[in-house]
Enzyme design. Structure first.
Site, PDB file in Angstrom:
ATOM      1  N   SER A 136      15.794  17.122 -20.378  1.00 26.16           N
ATOM      2  CA  SER A 136      15.703  15.629 -20.539  1.00 26.16           C
ATOM      3  C   SER A 136      14.905  15.107 -21.667  1.00 26.16           C
ATOM      4  O   SER A 136      13.721  15.617 -21.834  1.00 26.16           O
ATOM      5  CB  SER A 136      15.336  15.003 -19.126  1.00 26.16           C
ATOM      6  OG  SER A 136      15.044  13.590 -19.536  1.00 26.16           O
ATOM      7  N   TYR A 160      17.830   9.984 -25.327  1.00 29.81           N
ATOM      8  CA  TYR A 160      17.855   8.734 -24.994  1.00 29.81           C
ATOM      9  C   TYR A 160      17.458   7.943 -26.392  1.00 29.81           C
ATOM     10  O   TYR A 160      16.786   8.722 -27.044  1.00 29.81           O
ATOM     11  CB  TYR A 160      16.814   8.274 -24.097  1.00 29.81           C
ATOM     12  CG  TYR A 160      17.011   8.605 -22.616  1.00 29.81           C
ATOM     13  CD1 TYR A 160      18.110   7.799 -21.926  1.00 29.81           C
ATOM     14  CD2 TYR A 160      15.931   9.379 -21.978  1.00 29.81           C
ATOM     15  CE1 TYR A 160      18.451   8.193 -20.738  1.00 29.81           C
ATOM     16  CE2 TYR A 160      16.400   9.479 -20.662  1.00 29.81           C
ATOM     17  CZ  TYR A 160      17.337   8.770 -19.910  1.00 29.81           C
ATOM     18  OH  TYR A 160      17.657   9.015 -18.594  1.00 29.81           O
TER      19      TYR A 160
END
Length: 423
Positions: A136, A160
């Protein structure tokens, strides 16, 4: 008339086998875990409440997570008879490479807060099992650290888009340079979901000590010992911390993310790119037309928009709309290998596990993650044999019926959208 006799000690010994005691406490508790829910029980017992609830919880009323798990439980299998499957092939080609099983490890943030071995345990276990591991953006091990833990296996990176775009661009370049082969461009987090368990627990990064956390830590000294005697947490992207997870996400994420950002990242990324967080048929078709390599049907484990669509429920309609030549993956709610088999039967090319992996991690570090994979592998193989199929390619929609609890009202958005796609 039953004939009785004096028990023969030698015959009694033949009937009774004394089990050799296991003195390794970690191995003993992991061997006793027969399901992912067993690992969850162990994890809850061994992990402070705030860290466990961060993993276990979801947004608001947690309806999305409950419904996702219920959808898998509301499956009826249709086995074929007189179709021997003594050996089953669980391998799959996904996004240009092999996987020994039809699932990989999903990206999870702040992982070393749950158990200090964190992403290194996940990456190492994935390498040993021959499945992909996903890091992540909010991971607590660096890109290079994961590569070192899984030097020859498949590493994926979840991205992200941050308010400071250069942070995202630099992470993309670093992951490419480290040999990560797939990028998961995540689109379902313009702002943080309302994770109420975290707010009620006062969960923050770094953890804030209160009387409640100290009292909760007393029966779990091993967790604090590990946390305090191992290297300081390193975040893949956050240079500063301090606040709840929601506050950190809201400060970092950009709600203006668009197809323009996707175009920039595609130019930077040399490998495969999939879009994670897709939640309807129309976006699935649009993304296929845009030329991405695949999608992940996901509602972020129920951690963003509560009452969001159930990815497993979307799967048949999405597969029909995008055709067979486009990669469709699914996550959210997977707690059993049978869930994975059902997903493949209904059109998924691959699945991702998040909480199931973290329950194993909290239950026993690297060995716990190995146990998670072993449990799911056993359940997948057993389910396939009972269905009478020898390979994943033999699984078809005819093997599964999705039993319905939540039926859309006539004229709902879901029905109208389905009619538009069909017509």
């Amino acid at each position: 008339m039953v004939k009785r006799q004096v028990p023969n000690p030698i015959e009694l010994l033949e009937l009774m086998q004394f089990k050799k005691p296991e003195f390794n406490g970690r191995k003993r508790r992991l061997d006793a875990a027969l399901t992912i829910y067993d690992l969850r029980t162990i994890a809850k017992r061994r992990t402070p409440k705030a860290a466990f609830d961060y993993t276990d919880g979801a947004a608001e009323g947690e309806l999305s997570l409950q419904r996702a798990r219920q959808a898998f439980e509301d499956v009826e299998f249709h086995p074929g008879i007189l179709k021997p499957a003594p050996h089953v092939d669980t391998t799959v080609d996904i996004l240009g490479g092999p996987s020994a099983l039809p699932f990989g490890i999903a990206p999870t943030g702040f992982t070393r807060l749950m158990q200090t071995e964190g992403e290194e345990a996940g990456a190492g276990a994935a390498a040993a099992a021959g499945i992909p591991f996903t890091l992540s953006t909010l991971g607590t091990t660096s890109i290079e650290g994961v590569k070192a833990a899984n030097p020859h296996g498949r590493n994926w990176f979840q991205l992200y888009v941050m308010r400071d775009r250069e942070i995202s661009y630099e992470l993309t370049r670093r992951a490419a340079a480290a040999g990560f082969d797939t990028l998961q461009f995540t689109v379902d987090t313009p702002v943080a979901g309302a994770r109420l368990r975290d707010k009620r627990n006062g969960f923050s990064i770094p953890p804030q000590l209160t009387l409640g956390t100290i009292v909760n830590a007393i029966p779990r000294p091993w967790w604090w010992y590990d946390f305090l005697t191992t290297p300081k947490l390193e975040f893949a992207s956050l240079s500063t911390t301090g606040g709840t997870v929601g506050e950190l996400l809201d400060a970092a994420m950009d709600p203006t993310i668009s197809y323009d950002d996707l175009a920039v990242i595609r130019d930077l990324w040399p490998g495969k790119i999939v879009i994670k967080g897709v939640q309807n048929v129309e976006d699935s078709v649009r993304l296929k037309d845009a030329g991405v390599d695949g999608i992940v049907l996901s509602n972020h484990g129920g951690r963003q928009l509560d009452r969001a669509p159930i990815p497993f429920r979307l799967l048949p309609d999405v597969r029909k709309a995008v055709g067979d030549d486009f990669t469709v993956m699914v996550d959210t709610g997977i707690m059993n290998g049978a869930d994975i088999v059902a997903s493949v039967a209904l059109g998924a090319d691959f699945t991702l596990i998040g909480r199931a992996y973290l329950y194993g991690l909290m239950a026993g570090g690297r060995q716990g993650v190995d146990r998670t994979i072993e449990i799911l592998r056993t359940e997948i193989e057993r389910t396939m044999r009972l269905l009478g199929v020898s390979s994943l390619a033999e699984l078809e929609p005819k093997h599964v019926t999705q039993l319905s609890r939540l039926v859309p009202v006539r004229g709902s958005v879901a029905e109208v959208a389905a009619e538009v796609v069909a017509g």
